[in-house]
Design an enzyme around this catalytic site. Structure first.
Site, short mmCIF file in Angstrom:
data_model
loop_
_atom_site.label_atom_id
_atom_site.label_comp_id
_atom_site.label_asym_id
_atom_site.label_seq_id
_atom_site.Cartn_x
_atom_site.Cartn_y
_atom_site.Cartn_z
N CYS A 82 0.82 -1.22 0.00
CA CYS A 82 0.00 0.00 0.00
C CYS A 82 0.84 1.26 0.00
O CYS A 82 0.32 2.36 -0.22
CB CYS A 82 -0.93 0.00 1.21
SG CYS A 82 -2.03 -1.42 1.28
N HIS A 326 -9.40 3.30 -1.81
CA HIS A 326 -8.02 2.82 -1.63
C HIS A 326 -7.56 1.97 -2.81
O HIS A 326 -7.33 0.77 -2.68
CB HIS A 326 -7.93 2.02 -0.33
CG HIS A 326 -6.55 1.56 0.03
ND1 HIS A 326 -5.40 2.22 -0.35
CD2 HIS A 326 -6.14 0.48 0.76
CE1 HIS A 326 -4.35 1.57 0.12
NE2 HIS A 326 -4.77 0.52 0.78
#
Length: 379
Positions: A82, A326
């Protein structure tokens, strides 16, 4: 005086998108280049995590450079789960700072919604140590952060309502962000009573599967743009069994300390922050590790409204990962887009008088963290 600055930003809407990963990246890059007034680009860095398994596409750097007509410039893709986008930005900044390049285009993107959830989760779990006993036992990212949340609640007396307050704040901010994945209001009661994912985390406590891309232009310049003051990066163990303290995220702390040292000041100088809230609990830990609030008191700050407009420091005014969305490779760059626009006075949920901003991007269960600090032009 010559400074290193972000001179252009671009971002696509986040959520379920029909476009390909390539098209999303091109949209964001073109927008950033136009805003920067079409500079000559010396290099291109792209943050992406799972373009291979989910979008059937690698070689993103060369492909995007070719489509944009940038010529035979150096290109590369960075991967740090991420934190892939944050790492791409840091690499570009360091090379401009070192004098290797004068202008670098940085982009991040991910295409995740075109597969069944099980397939996506399998790909996301590439960010765990899959030869470990934890992987064989079935530990997932929600499972890890659920354990962290339970431990935090046990040690400090926080409750599920404090998690819901984080999710609610970020949802309310997302309502005003035109690129947000979620634009439907949600009450505290709805958040607390949502479908459970892993105790104590419910549906609203977890960031969604998303598509999207973001891009920025970094230049050495004598005028204009938002100055990049500092950058920090650190790594940590990906294994829960090796974490010395479940209530600490050492990579976040260390990367923040590096950035503060380079900037020459600490968290009290910050006016706005975008941080990595992959889960509601992660935001509470991050505001403590970044030094915004004392350890063990982050949940109290949330309850008191200290992380909203009118409080000590507005956090995740974009809506955060929880509600903005996201798309993994895009997240670190999207956070920077929001901070840059805040310091330019044109962001959604604008913070009055914002002069200094920070972005923090986490990878895995704390395997990576990047922190970047920015300053409004002319300050």
């Amino acid at each position: 005086m010559t400074a290193i600055a972000v001179t252009g930003t671009g971002i696509t809407p986040f959520g379920k998108r029909d476009e390909s990963l390539k098209t999303l990246l091109l949209q964001a890059c073109r927008e950033a280049l136009l805003e920067a007034e079409r500079p000559r680009v010396d290099a291109l860095f792209i943050g992406n995590f799972i373009g291979g398994p989910l979008a059937n596409q690698e070689i993103l750097g060369a492909m995007i450079a070719g489509e944009l007509g940038l010529g035979p410039i150096p290109t590369m893709k960075t991967e740090g789960a991420c934190a892939s986008g944050g790492i791409a930005f840091r690499q570009a900044y360091q090379l401009v700072k070192a004098g290797e390049y004068d202008c670098v285009l940085v982009a991040g993107g991910e295409k995740m919604t075109n597969h069944p959830t099980e397939t996506v989760i399998t790909a996301v779990n590439y960010a765990m140590d899959n030869e470990s006993s934890e992987s064989f036992s079935g530990l997932t990212f929600p499972g890890f952060f659920g354990v962290l949340a339970n431990r935090y609640m046990h040690e400090y007396g926080a409750t599920k309502k404090h998690l819901a307050l984080v999710a609610h704040k970020n949802r309310m901010y997302a309502l005003n962000n035109p690129i947000s994945q979620f634009k439907k209001p949600a009450s505290i009661e709805e958040i607390m009573n949502a479908r459970p994912i892993t105790e104590p985390l419910g549906l609203f406590d977890c960031s969604p599967i998303s598509d999207g891309a973001a891009a920025v232009v970094i230049q050495r310049t004598n005028s204009g743009g938002v100055e990049v003051l500092a950058s920090g990066q650190s790594s940590g163990t990906p294994l829960m069994q090796e974490v010395p303290d479940m209530l600490r995220m050492n990579a976040t702390y260390t990367s923040a300390q590096q950035a503060y040292a380079e900037a020459g000041f600490g968290p009290k100088e910050l006016d706005v922050v975008e941080l990595h809230d992959c889960f509601s609990m992660t935001e509470i830990i991050a505001i403590e590790e970044l030094g915004l609030f004392e350890h063990g008191h982050g949940f109290e700050a949330v309850e008191q409204g200290q992380t909203k407009h009118g409080g000590t420091i507005p956090v995740n005014t974009s809506g955060g990962l929880l509600s903005k969305g996201h798309p993994i490779g895009a997240t670190g760059v999207a956070q920077i887009v929001q901070i840059v626009q805040q310091l330019q006075g044109r962001a959604c949920n604008q913070v009055d008088g914002a002069k200094i901003g920070l972005s923090q991007n986490l990878g895995g269960t704390g395997a990576y963290s990047t922190v970047h600090i920015f300053k409004k032009a002319g300050v």
